[in-house]
Design an enzyme around this catalytic site. Structure first.
Site, PDB file in Angstrom:
ATOM      1  N   THR A  65       0.842  -1.231  -0.037  1.00 49.10           N
ATOM      2  CA  THR A  65       0.004  -0.102  -0.006  1.00 49.10           C
ATOM      3  C   THR A  65       0.898   1.214  -0.165  1.00 49.10           C
ATOM      4  O   THR A  65       2.015   1.166   0.416  1.00 49.10           O
ATOM      5  CB  THR A  65      -0.956   0.019   1.151  1.00 49.10           C
ATOM      6  OG1 THR A  65      -1.645   1.420   1.304  1.00 49.10           O
ATOM      7  CG2 THR A  65      -0.357  -0.116   2.596  1.00 49.10           C
ATOM      8  N   ASN A  68      -0.469   3.854   1.460  1.00 46.64           N
ATOM      9  CA  ASN A  68      -1.014   4.548   2.434  1.00 46.64           C
ATOM     10  C   ASN A  68      -0.482   4.014   3.762  1.00 46.64           C
ATOM     11  O   ASN A  68      -0.713   3.251   4.337  1.00 46.64           O
ATOM     12  CB  ASN A  68      -2.280   4.246   2.255  1.00 46.64           C
ATOM     13  CG  ASN A  68      -3.295   5.129   3.309  1.00 46.64           C
ATOM     14  OD1 ASN A  68      -2.769   5.511   4.166  1.00 46.64           O
ATOM     15  ND2 ASN A  68      -4.374   5.557   2.821  1.00 46.64           N
ATOM     16  N   GLU A  69       0.507   5.002   4.481  1.00 44.57           N
ATOM     17  CA  GLU A  69       1.071   4.643   5.707  1.00 44.57           C
ATOM     18  C   GLU A  69      -0.046   4.578   6.807  1.00 44.57           C
ATOM     19  O   GLU A  69       0.125   3.667   7.773  1.00 44.57           O
ATOM     20  CB  GLU A  69       1.891   5.645   6.151  1.00 44.57           C
ATOM     21  CG  GLU A  69       2.389   5.448   7.539  1.00 44.57           C
ATOM     22  CD  GLU A  69       3.689   6.305   8.000  1.00 44.57           C
ATOM     23  OE1 GLU A  69       4.088   7.036   7.011  1.00 44.57           O
ATOM     24  OE2 GLU A  69       4.395   6.081   9.264  1.00 44.57           O
ATOM     25  N   GLU A  82      -4.035  -1.304  -9.996  1.00 42.56           N
ATOM     26  CA  GLU A  82      -5.337  -1.560  -9.982  1.00 42.56           C
ATOM     27  C   GLU A  82      -6.079  -1.627 -11.325  1.00 42.56           C
ATOM     28  O   GLU A  82      -5.566  -1.182 -12.310  1.00 42.56           O
ATOM     29  CB  GLU A  82      -6.215  -0.243  -9.111  1.00 42.56           C
ATOM     30  CG  GLU A  82      -5.946  -0.338  -7.716  1.00 42.56           C
ATOM     31  CD  GLU A  82      -6.622   0.900  -7.359  1.00 42.56           C
ATOM     32  OE1 GLU A  82      -7.640   1.420  -7.767  1.00 42.56           O
ATOM     33  OE2 GLU A  82      -6.058   1.493  -6.280  1.00 42.56           O
ATOM     34  N   ASP A 110      -8.749  -2.462  -0.678  1.00 43.89           N
ATOM     35  CA  ASP A 110      -9.363  -1.442  -1.461  1.00 43.89           C
ATOM     36  C   ASP A 110     -10.506  -1.076  -0.521  1.00 43.89           C
ATOM     37  O   ASP A 110     -11.357  -1.768  -0.248  1.00 43.89           O
ATOM     38  CB  ASP A 110      -9.922  -1.856  -2.879  1.00 43.89           C
ATOM     39  CG  ASP A 110      -9.790  -0.590  -3.611  1.00 43.89           C
ATOM     40  OD1 ASP A 110      -8.827  -0.134  -3.793  1.00 43.89           O
ATOM     41  OD2 ASP A 110     -10.874  -0.414  -4.161  1.00 43.89           O
ATOM     42  N   PHE A 112      -6.718   9.543   8.439  1.00 47.90           N
ATOM     43  CA  PHE A 112      -6.421   9.996   6.870  1.00 47.90           C
ATOM     44  C   PHE A 112      -7.672  10.103   6.126  1.00 47.90           C
ATOM     45  O   PHE A 112      -8.631   9.643   6.638  1.00 47.90           O
ATOM     46  CB  PHE A 112      -5.398   9.197   6.358  1.00 47.90           C
ATOM     47  CG  PHE A 112      -5.822   7.573   6.187  1.00 47.90           C
ATOM     48  CD1 PHE A 112      -6.545   6.999   5.087  1.00 47.90           C
ATOM     49  CD2 PHE A 112      -5.427   6.840   7.265  1.00 47.90           C
ATOM     50  CE1 PHE A 112      -6.725   5.837   5.339  1.00 47.90           C
ATOM     51  CE2 PHE A 112      -6.065   5.549   7.369  1.00 47.90           C
ATOM     52  CZ  PHE A 112      -6.715   5.009   6.028  1.00 47.90           C
ATOM     53  N   PHE A 143     -10.941  10.269   4.702  1.00 53.20           N
ATOM     54  CA  PHE A 143     -12.364  10.791   4.955  1.00 53.20           C
ATOM     55  C   PHE A 143     -12.490  10.860   6.581  1.00 53.20           C
ATOM     56  O   PHE A 143     -13.775  10.753   6.839  1.00 53.20           O
ATOM     57  CB  PHE A 143     -13.525  10.238   4.162  1.00 53.20           C
ATOM     58  CG  PHE A 143     -13.693  10.818   2.809  1.00 53.20           C
ATOM     59  CD1 PHE A 143     -13.948  12.054   2.554  1.00 53.20           C
ATOM     60  CD2 PHE A 143     -13.065  10.179   1.772  1.00 53.20           C
ATOM     61  CE1 PHE A 143     -14.134  12.756   1.254  1.00 53.20           C
ATOM     62  CE2 PHE A 143     -13.151  10.793   0.452  1.00 53.20           C
ATOM     63  CZ  PHE A 143     -13.638  11.945   0.177  1.00 53.20           C
ATOM     64  N   ASP A 144     -11.538  10.413   7.290  1.00 51.35           N
ATOM     65  CA  ASP A 144     -11.719  10.048   8.513  1.00 51.35           C
ATOM     66  C   ASP A 144     -12.211  11.421   9.247  1.00 51.35           C
ATOM     67  O   ASP A 144     -13.194  11.165  10.307  1.00 51.35           O
ATOM     68  CB  ASP A 144     -10.235   9.680   9.393  1.00 51.35           C
ATOM     69  CG  ASP A 144     -10.136   8.238   9.080  1.00 51.35           C
ATOM     70  OD1 ASP A 144     -11.051   7.362   8.871  1.00 51.35           O
ATOM     71  OD2 ASP A 144      -8.941   7.843   9.490  1.00 51.35           O
TER      72      ASP A 144
HETATM   73  P1  ITT Z   1      -3.424   2.063  -1.683  1.00 55.53           P
HETATM   74  O1  ITT Z   1      -4.256   2.059  -2.999  1.00 55.53           O
HETATM   75  O2  ITT Z   1      -1.941   2.354  -2.001  1.00 55.53           O
HETATM   76  O3  ITT Z   1      -3.786   0.874  -0.616  1.00 55.53           O
HETATM   77  P2  ITT Z   1      -5.330   4.265  -1.220  1.00 55.53           P
HETATM   78  O4  ITT Z   1      -5.143   5.370  -0.007  1.00 55.53           O
HETATM   79  O5  ITT Z   1      -5.375   4.777  -2.472  1.00 55.53           O
HETATM   80  O6  ITT Z   1      -3.879   3.405  -0.871  1.00 55.53           O
HETATM   81  P3  ITT Z   1      -7.994   3.049  -1.109  1.00 55.53           P
HETATM   82  O7  ITT Z   1      -7.971   3.182  -2.772  1.00 55.53           O
HETATM   83  O8  ITT Z   1      -8.307   1.685  -0.798  1.00 55.53           O
HETATM   84  O9  ITT Z   1      -6.358   3.256  -0.898  1.00 55.53           O
HETATM   85  O10 ITT Z   1      -8.577   4.307  -0.694  1.00 55.53           O
HETATM   86  C1  ITT Z   1      -9.706   4.918  -1.340  1.00 55.53           C
HETATM   87  C2  ITT Z   1      -9.900   6.414  -0.642  1.00 55.53           C
HETATM   88  O11 ITT Z   1     -10.289   6.387   0.632  1.00 55.53           O
HETATM   89  C3  ITT Z   1      -8.779   7.012  -0.323  1.00 55.53           C
HETATM   90  O12 ITT Z   1      -8.743   8.527  -0.611  1.00 55.53           O
HETATM   91  C4  ITT Z   1      -8.255   6.825   0.809  1.00 55.53           C
HETATM   92  O13 ITT Z   1      -7.806   7.861   1.719  1.00 55.53           O
HETATM   93  C5  ITT Z   1      -9.879   6.694   1.580  1.00 55.53           C
HETATM   94  N1  ITT Z   1      -9.665   5.791   2.713  1.00 55.53           N
HETATM   95  C6  ITT Z   1      -9.642   4.454   2.853  1.00 55.53           C
HETATM   96  N2  ITT Z   1      -9.535   4.066   3.974  1.00 55.53           N
HETATM   97  C7  ITT Z   1     -10.050   5.010   4.833  1.00 55.53           C
HETATM   98  C8  ITT Z   1     -10.265   5.186   6.049  1.00 55.53           C
HETATM   99  O14 ITT Z   1      -9.867   4.109   7.139  1.00 55.53           O
HETATM  100  N3  ITT Z   1     -10.629   6.168   6.624  1.00 55.53           N
HETATM  101  C9  ITT Z   1     -10.742   7.301   5.830  1.00 55.53           C
HETATM  102  N4  ITT Z   1     -10.679   7.494   4.558  1.00 55.53           N
HETATM  103  C10 ITT Z   1     -10.069   6.204   4.021  1.00 55.53           C
END
Ligand code: ITT
Length: 190
Positions: free
Chosen positions: A9, A11-12, A38, A67, A142, A144-145
């Site tokens: 990922t 996403n840290e 993807e 995802d 991070f 939409f948290d």
């Molecule tokens: P990877 O694909 O590299 O894993 P990403 O952040 O792009 O990282 P996603 O496609 O799964 O991962 O995320 C889609 C969006 O949803 C992205 O803008 C994330 O910031 C957001 N997101 C994912 N999980 C979240 C969470 O637990 N809380 C808030 N927003 C989230």
């Protein structure tokens, strides 16, 4: 015996949440800091499955990818599979604007977590229901948290530390389902 799995990922935040959960199961996660490959699809389960298989073919070691999407009831499920795009374009303020005047603020986060090794690909799902907050609150987490309040709490995810978010979250539920499978899984051909 501790067992290892790679997590691919960019996403840290995702990785830190998964890492905190994995400790409780004796699973060692190794972070591969690259965006997952993807496919274009509206089906998050399909995206996760494909991404895990591609990741495995590149890394040649057991790997998980996931995802996640935010589905807002009164917007007919938007942004759903376009959550990442919505975050980058209209952002938190844009979503709050779309929600102006809406009484029904219900929403859900859904995570599809896919695991792949030489013999299997498995997809696990986790979902949390909640509401879209009236304003941006909190600076942790991070994505939409800062505008999502899970059922059972008054705080947004961004007002919670990792351990507290993991008590409610979509990702935690998907990971626990994976960990239950993985603890009794032996890697061998069927
Ligand atoms: P990877 O694909 O590299 O894993 P990403 O952040 O792009 O990282 P996603 O496609 O799964 O991962 O995320 C889609 C969006 O949803 C992205 O803008 C994330 O910031 C957001 N997101 C994912 N999980 C979240 C969470 O637990 N809380 C808030 N927003 C989230």
């Amino acid at each position: 015996m501790r067992r290892g799995v790679k997590v691919l990922t960019s996403n840290e935040g995702k990785f830190r949440e998964l890492e905190a959960l994995a400790k409780g199961y004796g699973i060692e996660l190794e972070w591969v800091r690259t965006p997952k490959w993807e496919i274009q699809s509206e089906d998050l389960a399909e995206i996760a499955k494909f991404s895990a298989e591609i990741a495995f073919s590149m890394l040649k070691e057991p790997v998980i990818v996931e995802d996640t999407g935010l589905f807002i009831d009164s917007l007919n499920g938007f942004p759903g599979p376009y959550t990442s795009y919505a975050r980058k374009t209209i952002g938190l303020e844009g979503v709050l604007k779309l929600m102006e005047g809406k009484n029904d603020r219900r929403a859900r986060f859904v995570t599809y977590l896919a695991y792949a090794d030489p013999f299997n690909t498995k997809v696990f799902v986790g979902e949390v229901r909640g509401v879209i907050a009236d304003s941006i609150r909190g600076s942790k987490g991070f994505g939409f948290d800062p505008i999502f309040v899970p059922e059972g709490s008054d705080k947004t995810f961004a007002e919670m530390d990792v351990e507290e978010k993991n008590k409610y979250s979509h990702r935690a539920k998907a990971f626990r389902a994976f960990a239950e499978f993985f603890k009794s899984y032996t890697l061998e051909s069927p």
